[in-house]
Scaffold this active site. Structure first.
Site, PDB file in Angstrom:
ATOM      1  N   GLY A  10      16.704  27.560  25.853  1.00  0.00           N
ATOM      2  CA  GLY A  10      15.343  27.691  26.972  1.00  0.00           C
ATOM      3  C   GLY A  10      14.486  26.347  26.167  1.00  0.00           C
ATOM      4  O   GLY A  10      14.316  25.611  25.803  1.00  0.00           O
ATOM      5  N   PHE A  11      13.399  26.868  27.212  1.00  0.00           N
ATOM      6  CA  PHE A  11      11.978  25.323  26.760  1.00  0.00           C
ATOM      7  C   PHE A  11      11.489  26.227  25.338  1.00  0.00           C
ATOM      8  O   PHE A  11      11.054  24.797  25.057  1.00  0.00           O
ATOM      9  CB  PHE A  11      11.210  26.105  28.173  1.00  0.00           C
ATOM     10  N   TYR A 144      10.679  42.765  34.345  1.00  0.00           N
ATOM     11  CA  TYR A 144      10.484  41.666  33.779  1.00  0.00           C
ATOM     12  C   TYR A 144       9.143  42.884  32.444  1.00  0.00           C
ATOM     13  O   TYR A 144       9.450  42.029  31.188  1.00  0.00           O
ATOM     14  CB  TYR A 144      10.166  40.503  34.172  1.00  0.00           C
ATOM     15  N   ARG A 185       7.063  27.959  38.001  1.00  0.00           N
ATOM     16  CA  ARG A 185       5.674  28.244  37.825  1.00  0.00           C
ATOM     17  C   ARG A 185       4.832  27.616  37.585  1.00  0.00           C
ATOM     18  O   ARG A 185       4.585  26.376  38.345  1.00  0.00           O
ATOM     19  CB  ARG A 185       6.046  27.888  36.246  1.00  0.00           C
TER      20      ARG A 185
HETATM   21  N1  UDP Z   1       0.811  30.158  40.872  1.00  0.00           N
HETATM   22  C1  UDP Z   1      -0.118  28.975  42.280  1.00  0.00           C
HETATM   23  N2  UDP Z   1       0.894  28.798  42.405  1.00  0.00           N
HETATM   24  C2  UDP Z   1       2.439  28.076  42.204  1.00  0.00           C
HETATM   25  C3  UDP Z   1       3.202  28.949  41.330  1.00  0.00           C
HETATM   26  C4  UDP Z   1       2.582  29.598  40.744  1.00  0.00           C
HETATM   27  O1  UDP Z   1      -0.927  29.168  42.179  1.00  0.00           O
HETATM   28  O2  UDP Z   1       2.587  27.318  43.034  1.00  0.00           O
HETATM   29  C5  UDP Z   1      -0.198  31.031  40.191  1.00  0.00           C
HETATM   30  C6  UDP Z   1       0.607  32.755  39.923  1.00  0.00           C
HETATM   31  O3  UDP Z   1      -0.082  32.800  42.214  1.00  0.00           O
HETATM   32  C7  UDP Z   1      -0.103  33.822  38.744  1.00  0.00           C
HETATM   33  C8  UDP Z   1      -0.835  32.238  38.658  1.00  0.00           C
HETATM   34  O4  UDP Z   1      -0.258  30.458  39.230  1.00  0.00           O
HETATM   35  O5  UDP Z   1      -1.649  33.472  39.119  1.00  0.00           O
HETATM   36  C9  UDP Z   1       0.144  31.698  36.888  1.00  0.00           C
HETATM   37  O6  UDP Z   1       1.903  32.138  37.718  1.00  0.00           O
HETATM   38  P1  UDP Z   1       3.296  31.709  36.824  1.00  0.00           P
HETATM   39  O7  UDP Z   1       4.258  31.497  38.091  1.00  0.00           O
HETATM   40  O8  UDP Z   1       2.945  30.394  36.205  1.00  0.00           O
HETATM   41  O9  UDP Z   1       3.785  32.966  35.909  1.00  0.00           O
HETATM   42  P2  UDP Z   1       3.610  34.167  35.353  1.00  0.00           P
HETATM   43  O10 UDP Z   1       1.904  33.688  34.201  1.00  0.00           O
HETATM   44  O11 UDP Z   1       3.232  34.770  36.977  1.00  0.00           O
HETATM   45  O12 UDP Z   1       4.955  34.438  34.378  1.00  0.00           O
END
Ligand code: UDP
Length: 307
Positions: A10-11, A144, A185
């Site tokens: 993974g990353f 999760y 993400r």
């Molecule tokens: N987010 C966003 N646009 C995207 C993907 C994520 O605004 O295209 C926001 C999402 O709503 C969250 C934050 O970025 O508040 C982090 O989300 P991510 O999916 O990166 O990781 P998480 O911390 O939820 O696992």
């Protein structure tokens, strides 16, 4: 030392494997390649100190000889972990029995990759390890978040009942080269969208915050934690906090992109604020992030450009 790194394709896992090899150690890298990518580690195959095992940890694993375990195996982005929530829960439960059983049999220490999601949508800010969290047990993130919470519970049960030496790292948002461009993400989405001139998708009104840690800093923290005597969970992350709208503007500027910023529905249970309190890591591990967002994002953009 010979380390077992689960989730090693993974990353974060592949970055950890590279770092351990650079430090002169041997690495047994285990991954079922469900979300990990074999390409992340192909350059490591030439190393005689590197071995790869394609194995699903919901089934027991019997390595010949290892000195310590980094347990990183689990789908980690919302898109990946929600794809098959039952399987995600199996990684938090069945796989944990297998990996903790292995640590117990072999009498080796284990580092568990836990997460800031333990805190759910937090009512304490920044989040300290003592905060017990606000997780919706039946929401879309439950597979999760609750999986990682029960994984912590299993770690402390094996520690108290079976004398397994466990280290729990609560990992906050991490970014850098080798991120999966399709994991959905925020960092990978924004950079890929900006580089391709596609709309940059901010969820909600973009006022929610995240704190981004460069992967090399995180990996240093993981290694320090496993080698420490500190008991109890430790936050590992960068307290440098940004709203998502601000972060979108930074990425747009850094990539010199003409992409427009668009607003999409906020996912259910999306945490409003995320920022680690890293006092414990500073005091007991002598660890804090060194790479600025500026430097880390430049390296990440360069990597995505070559993809
Ligand atoms: N987010 C966003 N646009 C995207 C993907 C994520 O605004 O295209 C926001 C999402 O709503 C969250 C934050 O970025 O508040 C982090 O989300 P991510 O999916 O990166 O990781 P998480 O911390 O939820 O696992």
């Amino acid at each position: 030392m010979r380390y077992l790194v689960t989730g090693g394709a993974g990353f974060i896992g592949s970055t950890l494997c590279r770092k351990l090899l650079t430090e002169g150690h041997s690495v047994a890298c285990l991954d079922d390649l469900s979300t990990g990518n074999r390409e992340n580690i192909t350059e490591l195959d030439v190393h005689e100190r590197f071995e790869f095992f394609n194995h699903d940890l919901t089934k027991p694993f019997f390595p010949d000889k290892i000195d310590a375990i980094f347990n990183l195996a689990c789908p980690a982005s919302p898109v990946h972990y929600q794809y098959n929530p039952i399987r995600t829960l199996k990684m938090g439960t069945l796989a944990m029995y297998n990996v903790l059983g292995m640590a117990s049999r072999l009498n080796v220490p284990i580092l568990q990759a836990s997460t800031s999601e333990i805190y759910g949508d937090p009512s304490e800010h920044p989040q300290k390890e003592s905060y017990l969290g606000n997780v919706n047990p039946i929401g879309p993130r439950a597979c999760y978040d609750e999986g990682k919470r029960v994984a912590e519970a299993l770690c402390v049960a094996y520690e108290s009942y079976n004398n397994v030496k466990v280290h729990i790292a609560r990992i906050f948002n991490t970014y850098g080269p080798f991120m999966d461009p399709k994991d959905g993400r925020v960092v990978s989405n924004f950079i890929v969208q900006a580089l391709r001139g596609k709309p940059i998708t901010v969820y909600g009104n973009g006022s929610q915050t995240s704190s981004f840690c460069f992967v090399d800093d995180l990996v240093d923290g993981l290694i320090k934690l496993l080698n420490s005597d500190f008991r109890g969970p430790v936050n590992l992350g960068n307290p440098d906090e940004y709203s998502m709208i601000k972060f979108a503007e930074i990425i747009k500027k850094k990539t010199n992109s003409s992409s427009e910023i668009v607003f999409k529905d906020l996912p259910e249970d999306d945490p409003k604020k995320r920022c680690p309190d890293i006092s414990l890591a500073k005091e007991f591990l002598n660890w804090e992030p060194k790479v600025s967002l500026e430097e880390g994002i430049n390296k990440t953009i360069d990597w995505f450009k070559q993809k």
